[in-house]
Write a protein that holds these residues in place. Sequence first.
Motif, short mmCIF file in Angstrom:
data_model
loop_
_atom_site.label_atom_id
_atom_site.label_comp_id
_atom_site.label_asym_id
_atom_site.label_seq_id
_atom_site.Cartn_x
_atom_site.Cartn_y
_atom_site.Cartn_z
N ASP A 248 2.79 -31.91 -32.34
CA ASP A 248 2.84 -32.87 -31.23
C ASP A 248 4.12 -33.69 -31.19
N ASP A 249 4.55 -34.16 -32.35
CA ASP A 249 5.69 -35.08 -32.34
C ASP A 249 7.03 -34.40 -32.60
N SER A 250 7.00 -33.07 -32.69
CA SER A 250 8.28 -32.39 -32.93
C SER A 250 8.98 -32.18 -31.59
N GLN A 251 10.21 -31.70 -31.63
CA GLN A 251 11.01 -31.49 -30.42
C GLN A 251 10.35 -30.52 -29.45
N CYS A 252 9.55 -29.61 -30.00
CA CYS A 252 8.95 -28.62 -29.10
C CYS A 252 7.52 -29.01 -28.73
N THR A 255 4.24 -34.34 -27.16
CA THR A 255 4.62 -35.76 -27.04
C THR A 255 6.05 -35.87 -26.50
N TYR A 256 6.92 -35.02 -27.05
CA TYR A 256 8.33 -35.01 -26.62
C TYR A 256 8.41 -34.72 -25.11
N LYS A 257 7.59 -33.75 -24.66
CA LYS A 257 7.64 -33.38 -23.24
C LYS A 257 7.09 -34.50 -22.35
N GLU A 259 7.21 -37.68 -23.03
CA GLU A 259 8.25 -38.72 -23.00
C GLU A 259 9.35 -38.31 -22.01
N LYS A 260 9.61 -37.02 -21.95
CA LYS A 260 10.65 -36.49 -21.06
C LYS A 260 10.29 -36.76 -19.59
N SER A 263 11.31 -40.29 -19.14
CA SER A 263 12.77 -40.53 -19.11
C SER A 263 13.38 -39.97 -17.82
#
Length: 370
Positions: A248-252, A255-257, A259-260, A263
């Motif tokens: 979940d919290d990795s770049q792939c 969660t990252y997505k 946040e994207k 942003s």
Amino acid sequence: CSAGIPFDGGLRCLCWKILLNYLPLEKALWSSLLKKQRDLYSQFLKEMIIQPGIAKANLGVSREDVTLEDHPLNPNPDSRWNTYFKDNEVLLQIDKDVRRLYPDMAFFQRPTDYPCLLILDPQNEFETLRKRVEQTTLKSQTVARNRSGVTNVSSPLKTTSNSLSEYEVLPNGCEAHWEVVERILFIYAKLNPGIAYVQGMNEIVGPLYYTFATDPNSEWKEHAEADTFFCFTNLMAEIRDNFIKSLDDSQCGITYKMEKVYSTLKEKDVELYLKLQEQNIKPQFFAFRWLTLLLSQEFLLPDVIRIWDSLFADDKRFDFLLLVCCAMLTLIRDQLLEGDFTLNMRLLQDYPISDVHLILKKAKELQDSK
């Protein structure tokens, strides 16, 4: 494709197979590749569905089986019975989910024109998946392997009361479309033990199978099951990280997505971004489901299929999905700016705009304004 594929002549089915890297661009290779893949799928059916049933029938015929090497109480993790019971847990979860696929449409309850003869052959009728589910007394509660939020917050559009008794059992020799979907997911789970089956995958395979099983060309339609399986496998290879909790919290990870999405929104509409931040509306409250399930729970099936034309055609692979999510937010910005937390959560969890063409047009504008 990005602008919407016409349904005529099975064009969409063909384009999706190319966009999901199932068919190569070289047309001359199609027939040999399709034959090879479809034969491979038959092999999977024999090994993973028919064989275990036969083995169980052979093992379980008499009381003496308890003295055999392999018996139901054998604690050895490699025991065939052990595998069989583990599989049943996964199967029960799949069964519960596929029976409620698109309850507002009769399609998945209807019998398929091309029932799988391998499975329905009386010689192999030891234990089809349907029989296994009926015989398994495991309580389904023990198998709720939920991906927080995927189904708990399913949109009102999709909620329906259901119990097994609501479905008519089709006569012998027939099988419903949902049973085909169940088989696809079960075989996927067996071949991918690292991820197996996670709730929500049924919502990804549903639109693919529906599209292929309604292909106007009967030659393609007949092989909808095998073709869906390989396209689903390819699609999952691209989005499976969304389903794996440890990533979940990795770049792939998801969660990252999520946040994207925020942003990107900040770039495009800072006022709306600040309002959502101020109300502490986190992207996981709504974007988790939007992204993980490729919007398949937010719209009616024909609209989901239209959105997927654009998503599959995206050469950056699902960057466009982030823009679609942003477009969905900016199109209801006035309501969001006026609403309080409760009202805004309701808007986001049961999205009010049903015109997907408007949403895609807005997403395209956001893309061009980069």
